[in-house]
Design an enzyme around this catalytic site. Structure first.
Site, short mmCIF file in Angstrom:
data_model
loop_
_atom_site.label_atom_id
_atom_site.label_comp_id
_atom_site.label_asym_id
_atom_site.label_seq_id
_atom_site.Cartn_x
_atom_site.Cartn_y
_atom_site.Cartn_z
N ASN A 9 0.94 -1.38 0.01
CA ASN A 9 0.11 -0.15 0.11
C ASN A 9 0.53 1.21 -0.07
O ASN A 9 1.70 1.79 0.93
CB ASN A 9 -0.98 0.02 1.21
CG ASN A 9 -1.70 1.16 1.45
OD1 ASN A 9 -1.87 2.06 0.76
ND2 ASN A 9 -2.50 1.11 2.48
N LYS A 11 0.32 4.41 0.26
CA LYS A 11 -0.91 5.54 0.34
C LYS A 11 0.33 7.17 -0.66
O LYS A 11 -0.16 6.24 -1.81
CB LYS A 11 0.25 5.50 1.58
CG LYS A 11 -0.42 4.49 2.71
CD LYS A 11 -0.17 4.44 3.65
CE LYS A 11 0.05 2.84 5.10
NZ LYS A 11 -0.10 2.86 6.02
N HIS A 95 -9.54 1.09 4.56
CA HIS A 95 -8.72 1.24 5.69
C HIS A 95 -8.62 2.57 7.02
O HIS A 95 -9.09 3.18 6.63
CB HIS A 95 -7.28 2.15 4.59
CG HIS A 95 -5.32 1.92 4.87
ND1 HIS A 95 -5.23 2.96 5.99
CD2 HIS A 95 -4.80 0.89 5.20
CE1 HIS A 95 -4.10 2.58 6.96
NE2 HIS A 95 -3.59 1.50 5.86
N GLU A 97 -6.78 4.47 7.82
CA GLU A 97 -6.31 5.90 7.58
C GLU A 97 -8.34 6.92 6.92
O GLU A 97 -8.03 7.93 7.09
CB GLU A 97 -5.09 5.89 6.70
CG GLU A 97 -3.91 5.78 7.36
CD GLU A 97 -2.91 5.24 6.15
OE1 GLU A 97 -2.93 5.13 5.60
OE2 GLU A 97 -2.24 4.74 7.83
N GLU A 167 -5.33 -4.97 10.38
CA GLU A 167 -5.04 -4.13 10.87
C GLU A 167 -4.96 -3.68 11.76
O GLU A 167 -5.67 -2.24 11.93
CB GLU A 167 -5.13 -3.23 9.74
CG GLU A 167 -4.65 -3.42 8.15
CD GLU A 167 -4.11 -3.04 7.55
OE1 GLU A 167 -2.44 -3.19 6.78
OE2 GLU A 167 -4.53 -1.59 7.10
N GLY A 173 2.04 2.01 11.47
CA GLY A 173 3.35 2.92 11.12
C GLY A 173 3.67 3.38 12.57
O GLY A 173 4.67 4.39 12.70
N SER A 213 2.62 -1.86 10.01
CA SER A 213 4.45 -2.44 10.94
C SER A 213 5.02 -3.53 10.03
O SER A 213 5.92 -4.50 11.25
CB SER A 213 5.21 -2.09 11.86
OG SER A 213 4.85 -1.16 12.06
#
Ligand code: PGA
Length: 251
Positions: A9, A11, A95, A97, A167, A173, A213
């Site tokens: 991904n 991003k 996702h 985010e 996730e 991250g 991660s």
């Protein structure tokens, strides 16, 4: 029997030139891979360029989101036919985010899921609890609720178009990966939930990826877990060398 999936991904990273360079480098190291499906999800602006670079290889192009309507006055949105046209086989949905910064909810994820399963695309549907939810011990409830919301209306016949990605938000991250055991425990619970909802056969066939991660240093241990069928990789996919090491995991 479940084909593993290693998905990068990207991003909001990479200009056109950078995207082409990364796609070319991944292609050089992964075009012959047959033990897993390798998926590249660049930003919308680079989809066409990456499609061109990976044409004729087994690498699969993915988008990072899609709108549920096919066309119309929806400024800033991208439709499923547009993704098919540019060569996508997969789209990432829900996702964390998108949920955290752009108001995505289980209901809007579900509208996207319903549109995608009617198309030729597959969806990677992301779920996962926040740190405070994990600390409160309610992560199983949170995940069940996300699954019920995102997959509402899905049938066993269309479920093969769905790939799930667990996730944990606290691992994205942050450099703080879930241990393989913690991830495995949740993956098994997800598969169990799927069995209850869609039957054992569907649950056994469902690919469930881990994300948060994932790095060259931890991929092997993660992939040794029986219910982890691959990875959704953020930071470590932005460089060909680390992404390729993840693609070529040992287990
Ligand atoms: P990360 O991101 O690998 O940088 O933690 C994973 C993801 O958000 O899909």
């Amino acid at each position: 029997m479940r084909t593993p999936v290693i998905a990068g991904n990207w991003k909001m990273h990479k200009t056109l030139a950078e995207a082409r360079a990364l796609a070319r480098a991944v292609k050089a190291g992964a075009a012959e891979v047959s033990h897993c499906q390798v998926v590249l999800a660049p930003p919308f602006t680079a989809l066409a360029a990456v499609a061109e670079e990976i044409r004729g290889t087994p690498l699969i192009l993915a988008a990072q989101n899609v709108f549920w309507e096919t066309q119309g006055a929806y400024t800033g949105e991208i439709s499923i036919p547009m993704l098919q046209d540019v060569g996508c086989g997969i789209v990432i949905l829900g996702h964390s985010e998108r949920r955290q910064y752009f108001g995505e909810t289980d209901e809007t994820v579900n509208r996207r899921v319903k549109a995608v399963v009617k198309s030729s695309l597959r969806a990677i549907v992301c779920i996962g609890e926040t740190l405070s939810q994990r600390e409160a011990g309610i992560h199983h409830e949170v995940i069940s609720q996300q699954l019920a919301g995102a997959l509402d209306g899905l049938t066993p016949q269309t479920s093969w178009r769905i790939i799930l990605a667990y996730e944990p938000v606290w691992a994205i991250g942050t450099g703080r990966t879930a241990t393989p055991e913690v991830a495995q425990e949740v993956h098994a619970a997800i598969r169990n939930w799927m069995a209850g909802k869609f039957g054992g056969e569907t649950a056994q066939a469902m690919q469930i990826l881990y994300g948060g991660s994932v790095k060259p240093e931890n991929i092997d241990d993660l992939m040794r877990q029986p219910d982890i069928d691959g990875a959704l990789v953020g930071g470590a996919c932005l460089e060909a060398q680390s992404f390729l090491r993840i693609v070529h995991y040992h287990c």
